[in-house]
Scaffold this motif. Structure first.
Motif, PDB file in Angstrom:
ATOM      1  N   VAL A  94       3.497  -1.290   3.977  1.00  0.00           N
ATOM      2  CA  VAL A  94       2.970   0.164   4.045  1.00  0.00           C
ATOM      3  C   VAL A  94       4.021   1.151   3.729  1.00  0.00           C
ATOM      4  O   VAL A  94       4.873   1.090   4.558  1.00  0.00           O
ATOM      5  CB  VAL A  94       1.909   0.668   4.849  1.00  0.00           C
ATOM      6  CG1 VAL A  94       1.442   2.112   4.438  1.00  0.00           C
ATOM      7  CG2 VAL A  94       0.930  -0.525   5.249  1.00  0.00           C
ATOM      8  N   LEU A 117      -1.270  -0.838  -4.142  1.00  0.00           N
ATOM      9  CA  LEU A 117      -2.724  -0.154  -3.744  1.00  0.00           C
ATOM     10  C   LEU A 117      -2.413   1.193  -3.063  1.00  0.00           C
ATOM     11  O   LEU A 117      -1.664   1.386  -2.109  1.00  0.00           O
ATOM     12  CB  LEU A 117      -3.551  -0.909  -2.774  1.00  0.00           C
ATOM     13  CG  LEU A 117      -4.730  -0.243  -2.145  1.00  0.00           C
ATOM     14  CD1 LEU A 117      -5.872  -0.130  -3.146  1.00  0.00           C
ATOM     15  CD2 LEU A 117      -4.986  -0.954  -0.727  1.00  0.00           C
ATOM     16  N   GLU A 143      -6.455   4.573  -5.578  1.00  0.00           N
ATOM     17  CA  GLU A 143      -7.665   4.845  -4.558  1.00  0.00           C
ATOM     18  C   GLU A 143      -8.674   4.161  -5.248  1.00  0.00           C
ATOM     19  O   GLU A 143      -9.722   4.817  -5.535  1.00  0.00           O
ATOM     20  CB  GLU A 143      -7.772   6.283  -4.612  1.00  0.00           C
ATOM     21  CG  GLU A 143      -6.240   7.061  -4.053  1.00  0.00           C
ATOM     22  CD  GLU A 143      -6.548   8.404  -3.400  1.00  0.00           C
ATOM     23  OE1 GLU A 143      -7.843   9.044  -3.591  1.00  0.00           O
ATOM     24  OE2 GLU A 143      -5.625   9.145  -2.844  1.00  0.00           O
ATOM     25  N   THR A 172      -3.894   4.394  -1.266  1.00  0.00           N
ATOM     26  CA  THR A 172      -5.241   4.568  -0.769  1.00  0.00           C
ATOM     27  C   THR A 172      -4.895   5.711   0.119  1.00  0.00           C
ATOM     28  O   THR A 172      -3.655   6.205   0.740  1.00  0.00           O
ATOM     29  CB  THR A 172      -5.714   3.309   0.235  1.00  0.00           C
ATOM     30  OG1 THR A 172      -6.728   4.018   1.139  1.00  0.00           O
ATOM     31  CG2 THR A 172      -4.636   2.841   0.965  1.00  0.00           C
ATOM     32  N   GLU A 222      -7.343   1.187   5.583  1.00  0.00           N
ATOM     33  CA  GLU A 222      -7.196   0.111   4.339  1.00  0.00           C
ATOM     34  C   GLU A 222      -5.966  -0.263   4.016  1.00  0.00           C
ATOM     35  O   GLU A 222      -5.535  -1.433   3.500  1.00  0.00           O
ATOM     36  CB  GLU A 222      -8.011   0.743   3.159  1.00  0.00           C
ATOM     37  CG  GLU A 222      -8.108   0.176   1.833  1.00  0.00           C
ATOM     38  CD  GLU A 222      -8.626   0.726   0.821  1.00  0.00           C
ATOM     39  OE1 GLU A 222     -10.045   0.181   0.714  1.00  0.00           O
ATOM     40  OE2 GLU A 222      -8.390   1.692   0.403  1.00  0.00           O
ATOM     41  N   ALA A 223      -4.981   0.760   3.995  1.00  0.00           N
ATOM     42  CA  ALA A 223      -3.470   0.580   3.644  1.00  0.00           C
ATOM     43  C   ALA A 223      -2.872  -0.843   4.625  1.00  0.00           C
ATOM     44  O   ALA A 223      -2.453  -1.629   3.986  1.00  0.00           O
ATOM     45  CB  ALA A 223      -2.744   1.580   3.642  1.00  0.00           C
ATOM     46  N   LYS A 236       1.652  10.154  -5.565  1.00  0.00           N
ATOM     47  CA  LYS A 236       1.375   8.634  -5.599  1.00  0.00           C
ATOM     48  C   LYS A 236       0.860   8.175  -6.917  1.00  0.00           C
ATOM     49  O   LYS A 236       1.404   7.187  -7.248  1.00  0.00           O
ATOM     50  CB  LYS A 236       0.190   8.563  -4.429  1.00  0.00           C
ATOM     51  CG  LYS A 236       0.519   9.290  -3.101  1.00  0.00           C
ATOM     52  CD  LYS A 236      -0.669   8.452  -1.996  1.00  0.00           C
ATOM     53  CE  LYS A 236      -1.779   9.541  -2.302  1.00  0.00           C
ATOM     54  NZ  LYS A 236      -1.720  10.969  -1.958  1.00  0.00           N
ATOM     55  N   ASN A 266     -12.313  -4.651  -0.036  1.00  0.00           N
ATOM     56  CA  ASN A 266     -11.009  -5.093   0.698  1.00  0.00           C
ATOM     57  C   ASN A 266     -11.180  -6.777   0.806  1.00  0.00           C
ATOM     58  O   ASN A 266      -9.910  -7.344   0.513  1.00  0.00           O
ATOM     59  CB  ASN A 266     -10.736  -4.435   1.789  1.00  0.00           C
ATOM     60  CG  ASN A 266     -10.516  -3.033   1.889  1.00  0.00           C
ATOM     61  OD1 ASN A 266     -10.423  -2.330   2.583  1.00  0.00           O
ATOM     62  ND2 ASN A 266     -10.306  -2.600   0.617  1.00  0.00           N
ATOM     63  N   SER A 320       0.925  -1.319   0.038  1.00  0.00           N
ATOM     64  CA  SER A 320      -0.004   0.158  -0.124  1.00  0.00           C
ATOM     65  C   SER A 320       0.906   1.199   0.046  1.00  0.00           C
ATOM     66  O   SER A 320       1.931   1.223   0.521  1.00  0.00           O
ATOM     67  CB  SER A 320      -0.900   0.101   1.171  1.00  0.00           C
ATOM     68  OG  SER A 320      -1.567  -1.198   1.317  1.00  0.00           O
ATOM     69  N   MET A 375      -4.856  -4.357   4.216  1.00  0.00           N
ATOM     70  CA  MET A 375      -4.450  -5.056   2.650  1.00  0.00           C
ATOM     71  C   MET A 375      -2.938  -5.371   2.563  1.00  0.00           C
ATOM     72  O   MET A 375      -2.636  -6.403   1.858  1.00  0.00           O
ATOM     73  CB  MET A 375      -4.945  -3.896   1.402  1.00  0.00           C
ATOM     74  CG  MET A 375      -6.285  -3.742   1.266  1.00  0.00           C
ATOM     75  SD  MET A 375      -7.243  -5.187   1.337  1.00  0.00           S
ATOM     76  CE  MET A 375      -6.738  -5.797  -0.365  1.00  0.00           C
ATOM     77  N   ALA A 376      -2.140  -4.768   3.152  1.00  0.00           N
ATOM     78  CA  ALA A 376      -0.744  -4.838   2.675  1.00  0.00           C
ATOM     79  C   ALA A 376       0.308  -5.866   3.356  1.00  0.00           C
ATOM     80  O   ALA A 376      -0.001  -6.040   4.640  1.00  0.00           O
ATOM     81  CB  ALA A 376      -0.045  -3.434   2.649  1.00  0.00           C
ATOM     82  N   VAL A 430       0.747   5.357   0.800  1.00  0.00           N
ATOM     83  CA  VAL A 430      -0.171   6.271   1.298  1.00  0.00           C
ATOM     84  C   VAL A 430       0.836   7.538   1.431  1.00  0.00           C
ATOM     85  O   VAL A 430       2.118   7.548   1.438  1.00  0.00           O
ATOM     86  CB  VAL A 430      -0.518   6.276   2.976  1.00  0.00           C
ATOM     87  CG1 VAL A 430      -1.614   4.785   2.823  1.00  0.00           C
ATOM     88  CG2 VAL A 430       0.667   5.684   3.937  1.00  0.00           C
TER      89      VAL A 430
END
Ligand code: ADP
Ligand code: MG
Length: 277
Positions: free
Chosen positions: A210, A195, A165, A197, A202-203, A53, A179, A44, A206-207, A46
């Motif tokens: 990060v 990803l 995003e 985000t 969420e980051a 990004k 997700n 992810s 999912m990851a 961020v």
């Protein structure tokens, strides 16, 4: 799977720098970003709004070139769009005058290749869109449109999925569903995923790692491992580990962490070295 189990870089970004020429002069969007995305890994990204990004992701996809640095896919430079790389954007970008089936067929028509109908039906089934092929985008909810975009991106079996995003416009509940859906697809396909985000939750959920980008020009400020096996339960989100990580990342994004680092703390530097080394 834990990050230690990855052994091959799928995507290697080294020294990625992008300068946009604008009417008011050159704009340095990203500056010497380096990272390896391992085969089968989920990363992810961020960072503050406008930090680069999307610029970084587009460079990874070959949609635009870099001013300096390079992106390698399986060791070969990416110089343009590549069928090995699927993309999902915040907007589903479905053509309004085509039904769902025709939207999914569209990239194949452009390339003059034959879609794998069995695989596409399997994907539609997996995302809960079976039987919706004749519907037009306006007849689908935002979540359904994003699921269709996901099917379209995966329809030609890319080995890398880049998402910008993708669920940012969805409500929190639908986003969590998405997700889990992406996680399920990953468990089936082990697709390498990047990803972007703006949701730290969420980051982390999912990851495997990060990556935090600094304010523009985007540089890799830090990288954090998220060592939870998949499938993950939402309960991990209420562990102290995740709570602390969330706060660390938040602080980095608002810059507090950097100022503490300047005063002599050890924050952030270890991860960044990992990403660039
Ligand atoms: P993010 O996705 O993190 O919000 P972007 O990569 O979209 O950031 O943008 C990074 C910076 O580059 C921003 O200042 C943005 O205005 C600028 N930028 C993005 N695309 C272009 C472009 N095509 N031409 C000129 N400037 C751009
Ligand atoms: Mg963006």
């Amino acid at each position: 799977m834990t990050p230690g189990q990855f052994n091959q870089p799928k995507l290697r970004v080294s020294g990625a720098t992008k300068v946009y020429s604008t009417r008011s002069g050159d704009l340095l969007a990203i500056d010497r970003c380096s990272l390896d995305v391992m085969d089968g890994e989920i990363i992810s990204i961020v960072g503050p709004s406008g930090c680069g990004k999307t610029t970084l992701l587009w460079s990874m996809s070959g949609l635009h070139g870099l001013s300096s640095g390079e992106v390698l896919l399986d060791g070969a430079p990416i110089t343009g769009p590549n069928p090995e790389i699927g993309m999902v954007f915040q907007d589903a970008n479905l053509l309004p005058w085509r039904n769902l089936d025709a939207n999914i067929r569209f990239p194949f028509e452009i390339k003059g290749t034959r879609p794998d109908r069995i695989w596409i039906d399997e994907l539609l089934n997996r995302v809960g869109l079976e039987g919706f092929g004749g519907r037009f985008p306006r007849e689908l909810s935002g979540g359904m449109q994003q699921r269709a975009a996901l099917v379209r991106a995966l329809s030609y079996k890319p080995s890398v999925l880049l998402m910008d995003e993708p669920f940012g416009a969805l409500d929190a509940f639908t986003r969590e569903e998405m997700n889990r859906l992406v996680e399920e697809i990953w468990l089936d396909t082990r697709t390498t995923i990047v990803l972007i985000t703006h949701s730290i939750d969420e980051a982390i959920f999912m990851a495997d790692r990060v990556l935090v980008l600094s304010a523009r020009p985007g540089r890799v400020a830090s990288v954090h491992e998220v060592p939870f096996a998949r499938p993950r339960s939402l309960e991990i989100m209420s562990t102290k580990e995740v709570f602390d990580l969330t706060n660390t990342i938040k602080a980095e994004i608002v810059g507090e962490r950097q100022s503490r680092y300047r005063q002599g703390g050890a924050a952030g530097a270890v991860g960044a070295q990992q990403a660039t080394g």
